[in-house]
Design a protein around this motif. Structure first.
Motif, PDB file in Angstrom:
ATOM      1  N   UNK A   1       0.847  -1.201   0.000  1.00 48.78           N
ATOM      2  CA  UNK A   1       0.000   0.000   0.000  1.00 48.78           C
ATOM      3  C   UNK A   1       0.883   1.251   0.000  1.00 48.78           C
ATOM      4  N   UNK A   2       1.900   1.249   0.868  1.00 43.21           N
ATOM      5  CA  UNK A   2       2.789   2.410   0.963  1.00 43.21           C
ATOM      6  C   UNK A   2       3.579   2.605  -0.332  1.00 43.21           C
ATOM      7  N   UNK A   3       4.012   1.515  -0.958  1.00 39.37           N
ATOM      8  CA  UNK A   3       4.765   1.615  -2.213  1.00 39.37           C
ATOM      9  C   UNK A   3       3.917   2.294  -3.290  1.00 39.37           C
ATOM     10  N   UNK A   4       2.666   1.858  -3.434  1.00 40.96           N
ATOM     11  CA  UNK A   4       1.814   2.457  -4.455  1.00 40.96           C
ATOM     12  C   UNK A   4       1.407   3.885  -4.092  1.00 40.96           C
ATOM     13  N   UNK A   5       1.325   4.191  -2.802  1.00 39.75           N
ATOM     14  CA  UNK A   5       1.057   5.572  -2.403  1.00 39.75           C
ATOM     15  C   UNK A   5       2.208   6.475  -2.829  1.00 39.75           C
ATOM     16  N   UNK A   6       3.451   6.001  -2.643  1.00 43.72           N
ATOM     17  CA  UNK A   6       4.626   6.758  -3.077  1.00 43.72           C
ATOM     18  C   UNK A   6       4.612   6.946  -4.586  1.00 43.72           C
ATOM     19  N   UNK A   7       4.302   5.863  -5.331  1.00 37.39           N
ATOM     20  CA  UNK A   7       4.261   5.945  -6.799  1.00 37.39           C
ATOM     21  C   UNK A   7       3.180   6.914  -7.271  1.00 37.39           C
ATOM     22  N   UNK A   8       2.025   6.873  -6.614  1.00 38.95           N
ATOM     23  CA  UNK A   8       0.920   7.753  -7.005  1.00 38.95           C
ATOM     24  C   UNK A   8       1.269   9.209  -6.720  1.00 38.95           C
ATOM     25  N   UNK A   9       1.901   9.454  -5.594  1.00 36.09           N
ATOM     26  CA  UNK A   9       2.328  10.808  -5.254  1.00 36.09           C
ATOM     27  C   UNK A   9       3.390  11.290  -6.241  1.00 36.09           C
ATOM     28  N   UNK A  10       4.330  10.421  -6.589  1.00 31.96           N
ATOM     29  CA  UNK A  10       5.355  10.776  -7.573  1.00 31.96           C
ATOM     30  C   UNK A  10       4.774  11.079  -8.933  1.00 31.96           C
ATOM     31  N   UNK A  11       3.729  10.321  -9.327  1.00 33.83           N
ATOM     32  CA  UNK A  11       3.089  10.566 -10.622  1.00 33.83           C
ATOM     33  C   UNK A  11       2.406  11.922 -10.654  1.00 33.83           C
ATOM     34  N   UNK A  12       1.834  12.344  -9.525  1.00 32.94           N
ATOM     35  CA  UNK A  12       1.147  13.632  -9.465  1.00 32.94           C
ATOM     36  C   UNK A  12       2.121  14.804  -9.450  1.00 32.94           C
ATOM     37  N   UNK A  13       3.322  14.597  -8.889  1.00 33.79           N
ATOM     38  CA  UNK A  13       4.274  15.701  -8.723  1.00 33.79           C
ATOM     39  C   UNK A  13       5.537  15.507  -9.565  1.00 33.79           C
TER      40      UNK A  13
ATOM     41  N   UNK B   1       7.892   6.761 -12.244  1.00 32.37           N
ATOM     42  CA  UNK B   1       7.124   7.446 -11.198  1.00 32.37           C
ATOM     43  C   UNK B   1       7.780   7.260  -9.824  1.00 32.37           C
ATOM     44  N   UNK B   2       8.412   6.096  -9.600  1.00 34.05           N
ATOM     45  CA  UNK B   2       9.100   5.884  -8.320  1.00 34.05           C
ATOM     46  C   UNK B   2      10.345   6.757  -8.239  1.00 34.05           C
ATOM     47  N   UNK B   3      11.121   6.809  -9.308  1.00 35.91           N
ATOM     48  CA  UNK B   3      12.320   7.647  -9.286  1.00 35.91           C
ATOM     49  C   UNK B   3      11.963   9.138  -9.286  1.00 35.91           C
ATOM     50  N   UNK B   4      10.791   9.473  -9.808  1.00 36.06           N
ATOM     51  CA  UNK B   4      10.304  10.850  -9.672  1.00 36.06           C
ATOM     52  C   UNK B   4      10.142  11.201  -8.204  1.00 36.06           C
ATOM     53  N   UNK B   5       9.596  10.254  -7.449  1.00 30.42           N
ATOM     54  CA  UNK B   5       9.422  10.480  -6.012  1.00 30.42           C
ATOM     55  C   UNK B   5      10.764  10.690  -5.325  1.00 30.42           C
TER      56      UNK B   5
END
Length: 410
Positions: free
Chosen positions: A183-195, A347-351
């Motif tokens: 859950x936390x991994x996908x939350x990080x990915x989703x946040x990275x995709x938005x920003x 998206x993860x490396x964006x984060x």
């Protein structure tokens, strides 16, 4: 009237341009696995991109200079180089993912393997970036990206149980028996995709391209505070469609075709054709934006001529950078690497790169030498520091979560 039309066009373009391949894939994956429980992450990410995009746009409007130009001058060449290296690697990875996304969109309508389409996509992106005007790239592709509103129509047609949706909105809701680390991994990915970092680079440089002045700050803010949130609602519609169709059956989203399947079920072939057009426009537009951002970043840091507002021969180095980046992106994709995997990595490396992107913007936005009376006020600084704390936590958590969960596989 012309000013209001400018605001309307900017808002519509921001909506259509908010969603790229990272959002398409990540939103659908999250909806299919976690339902509506990560709505708070999308809202948090949209708030963050609004805060820093407004700062970047204000910097461009007041100083008439773009992000990396000022970062190197204000923070020095060493810190500027650290910022450049981290940001350029993420932007280049995102550029590769976007080219792959265009190829996947064309595969949906042609049934031709995406690898065979990649050289033509890369050539088309390069030609557009070389010959097309900045306003045409931004407005035409952004408006075509509004075709993705088909997801909102499809969600309404699917008729979700809104009482259940409200129950899932609680962050403690974790459907499907997924682990909290996943859950936390996908939350990080989703946040990275938005920003994603390229969004503020492109926004700032675009303001210089379009010759914003202090008089344009109001229009800029309307684009940011109306367009981006509406784009976020569009992202939630994509996740919601996946939640309605895939979550009850325990199906994960692994292809771009699966992302559009809920629309096909709800609206038929015509609806699917509309959103596939949106796939193409969103990914092609984002490919152009990320390609330009690669050129913007390097040219601004090293101080040579850049931009679409000058003739290509007067900004030869800028266009050579874009050409080399496009060739590199095509070369990577021609190896047969899965564009969806590249997207997930981007998206993860964006984060991970978020602090390198947003700390310098916050510093410059507070400098009276550059912005005078338009420097950050108390509210902008409170929000900026708040989000800077969040992006620091997200950045530190991204790699451990990626390793522990094998990129969300368990």
């Amino acid at each position: 009237m012309k000013r209001y039309l400018g605001v309307l066009l900017g808002v519509l373009t921001a909506i259509g341009g908010f969603v790229d391949i990272g959002d398409l894939v990540t939103d659908a994956q999250v909806g299919a696995r976690f339902g509506w429980s990560m709505t708070w992450v999308v809202l948090l990410g949209v708030g963050g991109i609004c805060v820093f995009a407004e700062m970047a746009g204000r910097i461009a409007a007041v100083s008439h200079r773009a992000t990396f130009d000022l970062v190197r001058e204000r923070l020095g060449p060493r810190v500027g180089m650290l910022n450049l290296v981290g940001s350029i690697l993420v932007t280049l990875l995102t550029f590769i993912a976007e080219i792959g996304g265009v190829a996947l969109a064309l595969q949906l309508v042609s049934s031709v393997n995406h690898v065979l389409v990649v050289p033509f996509v890369a050539a088309a992106v390069w030609i557009v970036l070389w010959r097309a005007k900045f306003s045409s790239i931004e407005n035409v592709l952004g408006l075509l990206g509004l075709s993705l509103i088909g997801f909102a129509v499809a969600l309404w047609q699917l008729g979700p149980d809104w009482n259940d949706v409200l129950h899932q909105l609680a962050p403690t809701s974790n459907p499907g028996g997924e682990s909290w680390t996943t859950y936390a991994y996908f939350a990080v990915a989703l946040f990275g995709a938005a920003m994603t970092p390229y969004e503020v680079f492109f926004f700032s440089s675009g303001g210089v391209e379009e010759r914003w002045t202090r008089k344009d700050i109001g229009v800029m803010r309307a684009n940011v505070f109306i367009g981006f949130p509406l784009g976020g609602i569009l992202a939630l519609a994509i996740a919601g469609c996946a939640a309605e169709v895939f979550l009850p059956h325990g199906i994960s989203v692994e292809t771009l075709g699966q992302v559009g399947l809920p629309v096909a079920l709800a609206l038929g072939k015509i609806g699917l054709a509309v959103v596939v057009l949106g796939f193409f426009a969103a990914t092609f537009g984002a490919a152009c934006e990320t390609g330009l951002s690669v050129g913007y970043s390097l040219a601004q840091y090293f101080g040579f001529q850049w931009g679409k507002y000058v003739r290509p021969r007067d900004a030869a180095g800028f266009h050579v950078i874009i050409l080399l980046a496009t060739a590199l992106g095509a070369g990577v994709l021609l190896t047969g690497v899965d564009p969806i995997m590249v997207t997930e990595m981007s998206v993860v490396f964006s984060a991970i790169a978020l602090p390198l992107t947003y700390l310098p913007i916050l510093v410059v936005a507070n400098d009276p030498d550059y912005l005078g009376e338009h420097r950050n006020g108390r509210l902008a600084n409170v929000l900026g520091v708040f989000y800077l704390g969040i992006v620091l936590v997200v950045s530190l958590a991204a790699i451990p979560l990626m390793i522990v969960t094998s990129m969300g596989q368990h």
